[in-house]
Design a protein around this motif. Sequence first.
Motif, PDB file in Angstrom:
ATOM      1  N   ARG A 152      -2.598   4.919  -6.668  1.00  0.00           N
ATOM      2  CA  ARG A 152      -2.578   3.675  -5.909  1.00  0.00           C
ATOM      3  C   ARG A 152      -1.632   3.821  -4.727  1.00  0.00           C
ATOM      4  NH1 ARG A 152      -0.177  -0.537  -4.343  1.00  0.00           N
ATOM      5  NH2 ARG A 152      -1.403  -2.386  -3.878  1.00  0.00           N
ATOM      6  N   CYS A 204       0.822  -1.212   0.000  1.00  0.00           N
ATOM      7  CA  CYS A 204       0.000   0.000   0.000  1.00  0.00           C
ATOM      8  C   CYS A 204       0.851   1.254   0.000  1.00  0.00           C
ATOM      9  CB  CYS A 204      -0.931   0.002   1.203  1.00  0.00           C
ATOM     10  SG  CYS A 204      -0.066   0.210   2.769  1.00  0.00           S
ATOM     11  N   LYS A 243      -1.836   4.108   0.013  1.00  0.00           N
ATOM     12  CA  LYS A 243      -2.578   4.464   1.233  1.00  0.00           C
ATOM     13  C   LYS A 243      -1.913   5.688   1.833  1.00  0.00           C
ATOM     14  CE  LYS A 243      -4.273   2.198   5.453  1.00  0.00           C
ATOM     15  NZ  LYS A 243      -5.688   2.145   5.101  1.00  0.00           N
ATOM     16  N   MET A 249      -6.143   1.197  -2.775  1.00  0.00           N
ATOM     17  CA  MET A 249      -5.078   0.173  -2.724  1.00  0.00           C
ATOM     18  C   MET A 249      -5.348  -0.903  -3.764  1.00  0.00           C
ATOM     19  SD  MET A 249      -4.161  -0.104   1.262  1.00  0.00           S
ATOM     20  CE  MET A 249      -5.700  -0.776   1.829  1.00  0.00           C
ATOM     21  N   THR A 262       2.310   4.225  -5.478  1.00  0.00           N
ATOM     22  CA  THR A 262       3.092   2.978  -5.514  1.00  0.00           C
ATOM     23  C   THR A 262       3.322   2.504  -6.938  1.00  0.00           C
ATOM     24  OG1 THR A 262       1.118   1.621  -5.286  1.00  0.00           O
ATOM     25  CG2 THR A 262       2.240   2.242  -3.260  1.00  0.00           C
TER      26      THR A 262
END
Lengths: 382, 667
Positions: free
Chosen positions: B464, A30, B466, B439, B490
């Motif tokens: 993408r 994540c 968190k 995510m 990411t």
Amino acid sequence: MTAAAVRPFDEMMDELAKAGASSLYLCYQCGLCTSTCPWSEVRDVSVRKMLRQAQLGIGGLEGDDLWLCTTCRACAARCPRGVDIPTVIRAARSFVAAAGAEPDRLKTVRGHLASAQNPWGGKPEERSRWAEGLNVRPFEKGMDVLLFVGCTAAYDPRIRTVARALVRILDAAGVTFGTLGNDEVCDGDPALRIGDGDLFRSLAERNAATFEERGVEHIVAISPHSFEALKHEYPKLGASFEVEHYTQLLARLLDQDRLKLRSDGNVPVTYHDPCYLGRYNGVYEEPRKVLESIPGVRLEEMEPNRADSLCCGGGGGRIFLETPPEERFSNLRIAQAERVGAQVLASACPYCVLNLEDSSKTTAKSPLAVRDVAEYVAERLA
Amino acid sequence: MTGGTRKIGVFICHCGGNISDVVDVNAVREFAAQQDEVVASTDFRFMCSNQGQARLQETIKEKGLDGVVVACCTPKMYEDMFRGSAKEAGMNPYLLEIANVREQCAYAHRHEPEQATEKAKALVAAQVAKVRNLRPLDVKTAPIHDGVAVIGAGIAGIHAALLLGNAGHKVTLIEKSPTIGGNMARFDKTFPTLDCAMCTLSPKMNDVFNHPNVDLMTYAEVKDAVRAPGRFTLTVVQKPRYVTDACIGCNRCTEACPVSGPKSPIKVESEWNLGLSPRKAIYLPFSQALPQQWTLDADHCYYFQRNHTCGICAKVCPADAIDFTQRPEEVQVEVGAVVVATGYRPFDASQIPQYGFGKYADVYHGLQVERLLSSTGPTNGKLLKKDGTPPQSVGIIHCVGSRDEKYRSYCSRVCCMASLKYAHLIRERTGARVYNFYMDMRANGKGYEEFYQRVASEQVGFVRGKPTRVTDQATAPEEEGKLTIVVEDTLAGVVLRVPVDMVVLSTAMDPEDVDGLLASLKLDKSPDGFVKEYHLKINPTETAVKGIFVAGCAQSPKDITDTIAQAGAAAMSASMFLGSGSMTLNPLVAEVNPDLCRACTRCSEVCEFDAVRVDPEALVAIVDETSCEGCGKCTVVCPTGAITVRQFTKTQIAASIDALAPKAVAP
Ligand SMILES: Cc1cc2nc3c(=O)[nH]c(=O)nc-3n(C[C@H](O)[C@H](O)[C@H](O)COP(=O)(O)OP(=O)(O)OC[C@H]3O[C@@H](n4cnc5c(N)ncnc54)[C@H](O)[C@@H]3O)c2cc1C
Ligand code: SF4
Ligand code: SF4
Ligand code: SF4
Ligand code: SF4
């Protein structure tokens, strides 16, 4: 570039699993660790990506990034999948170090630890020189506590004053204590964090044997790094004793009305949470309580604080490595302290005090005194 | 074989080799034949097959058996079936026992066939001894009350109540808030079709409200439930509305009520708008609320809080509908079945302080944004910041609390689509730049992937990652006066700082706080906190309590499509249960011999199921046979042996033990 075929590095994956890093496979990429990591504030480095490479066993861990981690646990405290990231990094470091591929400076540190039982290269017979002129006795059975000094307070001229301050406080409060003198060796934390488990074990076993021999039951540690190792790593080797950080003891002495402190005028003070005291051990309130018991002290909270606190940059072996000025977390911390108008920046860890004081001298816009909680209290003893 | 008073048959199953490959079934059969009072001993390839059961029934009839031991697999598998066959053949089914020679002998001792065979013999002997001591039991049936209660009037409860009412059952629909409709009534549009939510929900609300078979209780909560065979007696507390049904819905009271006025010391926020607007002490939650009956909130009313000052509403009410003398009333509702449809509530986002909920004015959770986008909401459907201006950029953070082992491990299943819905509506209505921080995009329902495509084509940004935090501390001119979301992208592998005007947190769905209700209905929760279903895969609408069913988000997070499907299934199951007219009661539970009972209450103190109580007048313990699980805890503490579990009396158990260990064992 053509894509390379995946050739999993089985040996590394096995080693990581053995070193307790298997929570790695829970990672769902994540990126919360990357953006939470203080390094993301000062340079490009992706913790997530390192974990990705380790998960698939496709290498990528041999570069310098692996040695950046200060083991501050900011990432692990938030990871939604419960990945124990610092443990994964420690395991990867062991693997790389075993192949002799760690940074040269850390090779020297390992050498000092092995030959002189301290990472700084000080002489073993000079370990107790910090206490010169003070009446510090060797620990013997019947004393209230053993004071575990730690290598930085023993050898670093700046931090020796913290140990000396603590002696004055304990004397004032009527606490009977002793030390292991020159028989104390490094708690082993540096060895552990830079990936030398064997070296850690040999140091820890040596201390544990001395504790046993002298009948030590209750230890007070100056450094949160010693505290963490004694509290959570030594028991894994079978040692058993009670251990606390000195701020916990001071908070109790204040509760029992055994310390009288003089006012320091009206000073705005802020407190920096050391990672190994806060995130590792949940000790957030006692140091604050000690500071607030100094008459006149007005505690201001920096943003971030407590569990979110910013690392000083010194843990995980980083204190031994050079960090360019523009990449020092402690510089950011000084700015945060200035933002809340603090005149004193207090902390309770040798590494934090060293790094913050350095940054304060070089970057603070107006004078910002950096003090260890023990120093501050000793100065205000009535 | 010696002649005895009982005629017992023993049937040994091969289980197609599972048993007979290890246990010597011939030896066991011959051993069984030698036991006292055994008149038939036989073995068969599959006792559970039609032929096996026919063999059992024929032997019962031929030999006039009044006791049977089947040596086969665990009783969990076929005990009920064998008892049923025995009953059809004219034998009392409770004279049949199972000796588990598969799991306990063949499986457990696969490599020691001789010992396995000896153990099988011992188990058969023990069960024969037990059967010798069994007495026939009557199976009681209880008529099932024909009413059904549906608890919670969200879309799940409304749909179930309508179906049950249409099927001719008498339904009591119990809703704790002043209006029916549940969370769906808060929405402006529903994904993936972007239908107007109230256009689909409102007709159903009206139907249920007017249904001749549905008795609606709003502003009412179940306080307690008592179970008896075929019947639940619910104690429902009707909270006082202080407004009678004479109310004509003119709104004059609300207009006149001083509470939450600019100078009023008493202020209260609208629950319906999730704290985004003030409300008066006398109010209707929203314009289409049903019933259209106003409610007075005594906790925030001058009349009740400041010594009867005010009372303005009563003065202006043209219908004389205000009644300050109302008190909570308890109503007993008797039903045969219950459908639990208590739904969900949003996860409290302030638990994750890094996202600034409750700290920064323009950080909202999903349901709040539903209200901001709704034409009946606090801004009449205009998306505005707290300062009244429209945002130029909005960040939507997925999985806030969900899929996070520090908060809720489960996926809340609707947030991805709800976040896309906001992205679409916000772009359509304000033209603002929208970023979704996700995510994994979970678009697994019918029409969902297509919806994702459509929203993506509307130039919505997808990052993408968190986010670690939302901050108002600017590090660049573009961040001044904004909320900055810090996140690792990411896919690109870089940390981004995204300045926005408004942040939407797609918070997890938490189960409603129904601990009290579940305790009185004796229902369990799954580890995630939602109501536990009977079987997650093959029976998701029934519960462990016969006659209680579960539907909608009370059972697990789900979208409206799945909620409707499960509510239909729960209604069907409840209807079939009610339609069966009567239920058989398990006789293998505790019973009290009144002559021996001293009314000492020790049994009721230890019973974990509240199944036994001492009648204060008759001075004797009484077992509620529907609640008793037959665990036997009470029989151990009873000083006189008055309470026993049927077919597990001391003599019956002792007989088995003696057969297992015939010789006294030296201490
Ligand atoms: C932000 C958000 C947006 C969503 N958008 C969509 C969408 O666009 N499309 C879609 O398909 N799904 C959507 N959903 C999912 C949808 O809200 C649910 O599927 C649906 O509301 C579930 O209905 P329910 O009746 O089970 O629960 P609820 O709607 O929660 O209703 C439960 C009712 O029970 C009442 N109640 C609770 N406890 C008690 C008690 N003890 N006694 C009596 N009454 C009680 C409550 O007051 C409430 O009226 C969304 C969900 C969220 C969180
Ligand atoms: S925060 Fe945890 S799950 Fe997320 S990328 Fe980092 S290690 Fe993986
Ligand atoms: S422990 Fe601290 S320095 Fe190491 S990766 Fe995690 S956040 Fe970064
Ligand atoms: S209570 Fe009276 S004043 Fe209020 S809406 Fe009803 S009829 Fe109108
Ligand atoms: S057998 Fe168990 S459940 Fe039944 S009354 Fe006794 S204690 Fe309660």
